[in-house]
Motif scaffolding. Structure first.
Motif, PDB file in Angstrom:
ATOM      1  N   TRP A   1      24.333 -20.985   1.604  1.00 51.91           N
ATOM      2  CA  TRP A   1      22.946 -21.998   2.458  1.00 51.91           C
ATOM      3  C   TRP A   1      22.360 -21.058   3.434  1.00 51.91           C
TER       4      TRP A   1
ATOM      5  N   GLN B   1      20.950 -18.448   2.963  1.00 55.81           N
ATOM      6  CA  GLN B   1      19.514 -17.764   1.986  1.00 55.81           C
ATOM      7  C   GLN B   1      18.859 -18.529   1.705  1.00 55.81           C
ATOM      8  N   GLU B   2      18.875 -19.903   0.765  1.00 60.56           N
ATOM      9  CA  GLU B   2      18.210 -20.415   0.843  1.00 60.56           C
ATOM     10  C   GLU B   2      17.872 -21.364   1.368  1.00 60.56           C
ATOM     11  N   HIS B   3      17.875 -21.392   3.708  1.00 62.07           N
ATOM     12  CA  HIS B   3      17.232 -21.451   4.459  1.00 62.07           C
ATOM     13  C   HIS B   3      16.886 -20.283   4.551  1.00 62.07           C
TER      14      HIS B   3
ATOM     15  N   GLU C   1      14.735 -18.110   2.332  1.00 66.67           N
ATOM     16  CA  GLU C   1      13.963 -17.990   1.388  1.00 66.67           C
ATOM     17  C   GLU C   1      12.618 -19.524   1.735  1.00 66.67           C
ATOM     18  N   LYS C   2      13.779 -20.441   2.083  1.00 66.29           N
ATOM     19  CA  LYS C   2      12.439 -21.618   2.458  1.00 66.29           C
ATOM     20  C   LYS C   2      11.777 -21.525   3.652  1.00 66.29           C
ATOM     21  N   GLU C   3      11.839 -20.624   4.808  1.00 66.62           N
ATOM     22  CA  GLU C   3      11.615 -19.915   5.784  1.00 66.62           C
ATOM     23  C   GLU C   3      10.637 -19.277   5.065  1.00 66.62           C
ATOM     24  N   SER C   4      10.672 -18.582   4.497  1.00 72.42           N
ATOM     25  CA  SER C   4       9.716 -16.829   3.666  1.00 72.42           C
ATOM     26  C   SER C   4       8.199 -17.863   3.244  1.00 72.42           C
ATOM     27  N   GLU C   5       8.756 -19.362   2.991  1.00 71.00           N
ATOM     28  CA  GLU C   5       7.609 -19.421   1.846  1.00 71.00           C
ATOM     29  C   GLU C   5       6.123 -19.995   2.002  1.00 71.00           C
TER      30      GLU C   5
END
Length: 50
Positions: A40, A42-44, A46-50
Motif C-alpha cells: 500500500w 509503495q502504491e501511494h 507511486e501515485k504521489e510521484s506521478e
C-alpha cells in the motif's frame, strides 16, 4: 461493528492493534500484514510521484 484484535508484537510489551479484516486479507493472499502495508505504501508513493 468490527472489534480490533490487540496482539503482542514485541518483547518490550508494546502492543499493535490489528484489524481482523486485515488479518483475513493477509491469510487469503498467503502473505503477511507487513507485506500488505508495504504494498500500500509503495502504491501511494507511486501515485504521489506521478
Amino acid at each position: 461493528m468490527v472489534k480490533a484484535v490487540v496482539a503482542d508484537t514485541t518483547t518490550d510489551g508494546k502492543r499493535t492493534t490489528l484489524s481482523p479484516s486485515l488479518k483475513m486479507m493477509a491469510a487469503e493472499r498467503e502473505t503477511t500484514i507487513a507485506a500488505i502495508i508495504h504494498e500500500w505504501i509503495q502504491e501511494h508513493l507511486e501515485k504521489e510521484s506521478e
